[in-house]
Every structure is written in structure tokens, then in C-alpha cells.
Design a protein around this motif. Structure first.
Motif, PDB file in Angstrom:
ATOM      1  N   PRO A 124       0.034  16.162   3.780  1.00  0.00           N
ATOM      2  CA  PRO A 124      -0.181  15.129   2.753  1.00  0.00           C
ATOM      3  C   PRO A 124      -1.016  15.687   1.580  1.00  0.00           C
ATOM      4  O   PRO A 124      -1.827  16.576   1.753  1.00  0.00           O
ATOM      5  CB  PRO A 124      -1.013  14.078   3.503  1.00  0.00           C
ATOM      6  CG  PRO A 124      -1.788  14.859   4.501  1.00  0.00           C
ATOM      7  CD  PRO A 124      -0.976  16.096   4.826  1.00  0.00           C
ATOM      8  N   ASN A 125      -0.689  15.221   0.391  1.00  0.00           N
ATOM      9  CA  ASN A 125      -1.566  15.389  -0.777  1.00  0.00           C
ATOM     10  C   ASN A 125      -1.719  16.792  -1.340  1.00  0.00           C
ATOM     11  O   ASN A 125      -2.637  17.032  -2.114  1.00  0.00           O
ATOM     12  CB  ASN A 125      -2.983  14.870  -0.455  1.00  0.00           C
ATOM     13  CG  ASN A 125      -2.945  13.364  -0.299  1.00  0.00           C
ATOM     14  OD1 ASN A 125      -2.116  12.725  -0.933  1.00  0.00           O
ATOM     15  ND2 ASN A 125      -3.750  12.831   0.587  1.00  0.00           N
ATOM     16  N   LEU A 126      -0.873  17.724  -0.929  1.00  0.00           N
ATOM     17  CA  LEU A 126      -0.993  19.070  -1.525  1.00  0.00           C
ATOM     18  C   LEU A 126       0.195  19.300  -2.447  1.00  0.00           C
ATOM     19  O   LEU A 126       1.349  19.099  -2.041  1.00  0.00           O
ATOM     20  CB  LEU A 126      -0.994  20.139  -0.424  1.00  0.00           C
ATOM     21  CG  LEU A 126      -2.120  20.059   0.612  1.00  0.00           C
ATOM     22  CD1 LEU A 126      -1.968  21.162   1.638  1.00  0.00           C
ATOM     23  CD2 LEU A 126      -3.481  20.143  -0.075  1.00  0.00           C
ATOM     24  N   PHE A 127      -0.069  19.661  -3.702  1.00  0.00           N
ATOM     25  CA  PHE A 127       1.066  20.076  -4.546  1.00  0.00           C
ATOM     26  C   PHE A 127       0.600  21.060  -5.608  1.00  0.00           C
ATOM     27  O   PHE A 127      -0.566  21.125  -5.963  1.00  0.00           O
ATOM     28  CB  PHE A 127       1.804  18.880  -5.174  1.00  0.00           C
ATOM     29  CG  PHE A 127       0.969  17.948  -5.972  1.00  0.00           C
ATOM     30  CD1 PHE A 127       0.521  16.746  -5.429  1.00  0.00           C
ATOM     31  CD2 PHE A 127       0.606  18.252  -7.281  1.00  0.00           C
ATOM     32  CE1 PHE A 127      -0.253  15.866  -6.165  1.00  0.00           C
ATOM     33  CE2 PHE A 127      -0.159  17.378  -8.020  1.00  0.00           C
ATOM     34  CZ  PHE A 127      -0.598  16.183  -7.461  1.00  0.00           C
ATOM     35  N   GLY A 177      -5.705  18.229  -2.314  1.00  0.00           N
ATOM     36  CA  GLY A 177      -5.902  17.089  -1.422  1.00  0.00           C
ATOM     37  C   GLY A 177      -7.201  16.364  -1.702  1.00  0.00           C
ATOM     38  O   GLY A 177      -7.336  15.174  -1.455  1.00  0.00           O
ATOM     39  N   LEU A 178      -8.174  17.065  -2.256  1.00  0.00           N
ATOM     40  CA  LEU A 178      -9.459  16.442  -2.594  1.00  0.00           C
ATOM     41  C   LEU A 178      -9.546  16.230  -4.089  1.00  0.00           C
ATOM     42  O   LEU A 178      -9.811  15.153  -4.582  1.00  0.00           O
ATOM     43  CB  LEU A 178     -10.602  17.390  -2.186  1.00  0.00           C
ATOM     44  CG  LEU A 178     -11.076  17.269  -0.744  1.00  0.00           C
ATOM     45  CD1 LEU A 178     -12.023  18.419  -0.431  1.00  0.00           C
ATOM     46  CD2 LEU A 178     -11.773  15.910  -0.587  1.00  0.00           C
ATOM     47  N   LEU A 186       2.677   9.717  -9.201  1.00  0.00           N
ATOM     48  CA  LEU A 186       3.971   9.841  -8.532  1.00  0.00           C
ATOM     49  C   LEU A 186       3.904  10.934  -7.470  1.00  0.00           C
ATOM     50  O   LEU A 186       4.345  10.755  -6.333  1.00  0.00           O
ATOM     51  CB  LEU A 186       5.080  10.171  -9.550  1.00  0.00           C
ATOM     52  CG  LEU A 186       6.463  10.337  -8.928  1.00  0.00           C
ATOM     53  CD1 LEU A 186       6.860   9.092  -8.150  1.00  0.00           C
ATOM     54  CD2 LEU A 186       7.492  10.658  -9.983  1.00  0.00           C
ATOM     55  N   LEU A 187       3.260  12.039  -7.805  1.00  0.00           N
ATOM     56  CA  LEU A 187       3.205  13.127  -6.822  1.00  0.00           C
ATOM     57  C   LEU A 187       2.298  12.750  -5.672  1.00  0.00           C
ATOM     58  O   LEU A 187       2.499  13.148  -4.539  1.00  0.00           O
ATOM     59  CB  LEU A 187       2.751  14.429  -7.479  1.00  0.00           C
ATOM     60  CG  LEU A 187       3.920  15.187  -8.108  1.00  0.00           C
ATOM     61  CD1 LEU A 187       3.439  16.382  -8.892  1.00  0.00           C
ATOM     62  CD2 LEU A 187       4.933  15.612  -7.064  1.00  0.00           C
ATOM     63  N   MET A 188       1.322  11.902  -5.951  1.00  0.00           N
ATOM     64  CA  MET A 188       0.472  11.427  -4.851  1.00  0.00           C
ATOM     65  C   MET A 188       1.302  10.569  -3.902  1.00  0.00           C
ATOM     66  O   MET A 188       1.194  10.670  -2.684  1.00  0.00           O
ATOM     67  CB  MET A 188      -0.677  10.604  -5.416  1.00  0.00           C
ATOM     68  CG  MET A 188      -1.759  11.432  -6.046  1.00  0.00           C
ATOM     69  SD  MET A 188      -3.173  10.372  -6.389  1.00  0.00           S
ATOM     70  CE  MET A 188      -3.201  10.423  -8.149  1.00  0.00           C
TER      71      MET A 188
END
Lengths: 181, 187
Positions: A44-47, A63-64, A89-91
């Protein structure tokens, strides 16, 4: 309902890489920007959103926090996840239980999902996700109808090293740290 | 292949007046690219799109790298109207103060119709060896802006081509603006 189906499909793919072509058009279909780049996503949450054309911009989430690096001005802007409204959107794509989902209702037409803000101040999004979980395209739509569309290609699934989601600013970079202020 | 007239002309001083004449006919165009702005307090980067219909009548849109709107400006000789990213509209006769009040950026927009296409007509202008403007200066209220043209590109114009700037640096001593234009279209 459509929201659950979208979340379910997105959850099928743990991490992927894709190239993209970006076009920005106004409400009256005037093409105002074109760009190209690459995208790494890991739930989750990495891009890592790397825009290469017309010139470089890197947008990385560990992520943070949220790192936006623009070599043209040698500047790194750091924001907390909550502050980075431009990239919700990416979140959404990378985290099915992100609280951001509550701010949107979802409509579906075949594989195309539209996310409409419940408090209509926000932007709306469109995303095409196949039953396999693969993303074909996504778009950010503004209230005035301006649309930034990302057509994905060369999608490849598979593990991605977390190193890809860390950012170290080159020496001489100006740091604009906007977290918790 | 067609014999392409080489860029290094025989006598640049003679060619510059001819290039000036061509630039004078160029009033309607579209251009897009990226804009970087520096001053003592802040740095700024965005993508711009401009559509000019006539001298001092244009639309200027600034977007973030990911394509979301920052502001859009529509200007005519009488008034400038700026719409911010939340759709709020602001009006002012003076486009420069309108943009500076809202974004903090001091951009010499009133002379843009000339400096964007590489036109000037002062005797201390510097001309490069292919008959095009390489540096010029102009006064903006209390500041002198120096405009330096680093790169040109050739663009279709009627049945021929014209050289237009692709990299422009503007410096007022207090702030600096760098434009890289990767798309020209003459209307």
C-alpha cells in the motif's frame, strides 16, 4: 457496488510498472500539454511517478511522506500524505482502506470507473481497470473540465524493490519542507 | 533533398532586419513548454500554454507537472482576468500585478508579445551570427529585464519556416525566469 468492485480489482495487483503518455486538454478539447514517463506502484501507498518529457519531474511516495523533485529548479518539495491533495488518485490506487475513499462515490461503465467527490470542491477521477486488476488508463478531471489523461502501456507485474520508493536529493538541492505547517 | 540555406548567414547584420520584418507579421500563435521561476524568497516550476490571437490579446494557462491547473489567465488590451485552481476569478487592468498578487511571481507579461518570439528594436540589442536576437533589455517600472536567447528552433510559417526561441532566460536582478518552449504552432 461499483466502489467495492474497483477496490477489489485494484487489490489484485500488488505491484506493477508501466510507461505512460500524458495529455492535458481544456474543456473545449484544446490540447495544452503533452508528456511521457514511467510509473512504479506498490501497495500500500508506495509509488514513484517519473515524468520524463517535456522535462523531468519525480513524484515519490514512501508511504509516509511525499517527495516532489524538479531538477529544472533544483528543488525538492516534501509534503505529508494528507497534504498532497494533487495526488489523491494514486493514493486511492495504492491503498484500498485509505480514508480518502470516503470522499468519493464511484460510478461504473464496464471497466471504466468514475470517482466523483462527495463534497464537490475536489477534482474527479476516471480510471479503467480490467478484471485482472491491470490499469489501462487514468485521468484527473477539474471542475472547469480541464482533463489530464494518462494512457498506460508496457504494464509489467511483479515485485519491486522498496529502494525505488526512496528519494535522496542531490547535493545543492533546495528543500521546501511543507510537512505539518 | 532540398538545398537547405545554411543557418550561418553571410552577413548577420543584414539578415536581422529581415527577421524583424517576419516577426512583425507573427501575431497569432500557440506555444507550450515549461517555466521555472526564482527569486530571493521562492522557486517555482510549472508547465505553460499560451495562445495569442493578437498583440496583447492572449490566453495563458499554467499547470503542474501532473497536469492539474494552477491558474489560467485571459488578457485583452483593456483587462486581465485570472482564474485560480479553485475557479475563483480576479480582474485587473494591470496583468503583471494581477499575477504577482496571486502567485508571488513577477513576470514581465506586458512585453511578452515581443520577447517571447525574439523580437526587439533597440540599438544595443545583441545579434547572433545567424541574424537572430541573442540578447536584449527592456524597462519594467523600476527594473531592467535582460533577456537572453540560448536556443532557437525552426517553425512552419506560411510556406516557409521561421526561427523562434526554444530557450529563453529573463533576469531582473531580483528574479529570474527560464522558459523552455518545446512546441510552437503559428495560427
Amino acid at each position: 457496488d461499483a466502489k467495492d468492485l474497483l477496490k477489489e480489482r485494484l487489490a489484485k495487483v500488488d505491484s506493477f510498472y508501466a510507461q505512460f503518455k500524458q495529455t492535458v486538454t481544456t474543456a473545449d478539447q484544446q490540447l495544452i500539454q503533452e508528456g511521457q514517463g514511467e510509473l512504479w506502484v506498490k501497495r500500500p501507498n508506495l509509488f514513484n511517478w517519473q515524468i520524463n518529457e517535456p522535462d523531468e519531474t519525480s513524484i515519490i511516495s514512501d508511504g509516509l511522506d511525499f517527495w516532489m523533485y524538479t531538477p529544472a529548479v533544483e528543488q525538492l518539495t516534501i509534503m505529508s500524505f494528507k497534504q498532497a491533495t494533487d495526488n489523491r488518485l494514486l493514493m486511492l490506487i495504492t491503498d484500498s482502506n485509505s480514508p480518502v475513499w470516503q470522499d468519493y462515490r464511484v460510478e461504473r461503465k464496464q471497466n471504466q470507473f468514475t470517482l466523483l467527490p462527495t463534497d464537490n470542491s475536489q477534482k474527479s477521477y476516471m480510471i479503467s481497470v480490467l478484471p485482472t486488476g491491470m490499469i489501462a488508463d487514468f485521468a484527473i478531471i477539474e471542475e472547469d473540465g480541464q482533463k489530464s489523461v494518462y494512457e498506460l502501456s508496457h504494464q509489467t507485474l511483479g515485485p519491486i524493490d522498496n529502494q525505488r520508493f526512496r528519494f535522496i536529493a542531490p547535493p545543492g538541492t533546495t528543500i521546501d519542507d511543507q510537512r505539518n505547517n | 533533398c532540398s538545398l537547405n540555406q545554411s543557418n550561418i548567414s553571410s552577413n548577420p547584420i543584414l539578415d536581422w532586419p529581415q527577421h524583424q520584418q517576419e516577426l512583425k507579421q507573427l501575431t497569432a500563435f500557440q506555444a507550450s513548454g515549461s517555466l521555472a521561476y526564482f527569486d530571493t524568497k521562492s522557486r517555482y516550476y510549472g508547465r505553460f500554454y499560451i495562445k495569442q490571437l493578437a498583440k496583447n490579446e492572449y490566453q495563458l494557462k499554467l499547470t503542474s507537472p501532473i497536469g492539474t491547473s494552477i491558474f489560467s489567465l485571459s488578457v485583452n488590451p483593456f483587462e486581465a482576468v485570472l482564474t485560480d485552481k479553485n475557479g475563483e476569478k480576479y480582474r485587473n487592468k494591470n496583468v503583471e500585478s494581477l499575477v504577482e498578487d496571486l502567485t508571488g511571481m513577477n513576470i514581465p507579461l506586458r512585453n511578452m508579445t515581443d520577447w517571447l518570439i525574439g523580437y526587439a528594436n533597440n540599438n544595443d540589442d545583441k545579434i547572433d551570427d545567424s541574424g537572430k536576437l541573442s540578447q536584449t533589455q527592456f524597462k519594467q517600472t523600476d527594473k531592467i529585464w535582460t533577456v537572453t536567447y540560448r536556443k532557437y528552433t525552426d517553425v512552419k510559417f506560411h510556406s516557409n519556416t521561421i526561427d523562434l526561441p526554444s530557450t529563453i532566460f529573463l533576469n531582473s536582478g531580483r528574479s529570474e525566469l527560464r522558459l523552455s518552449i518545446n512546441n510552437w504552432k503559428i495560427l
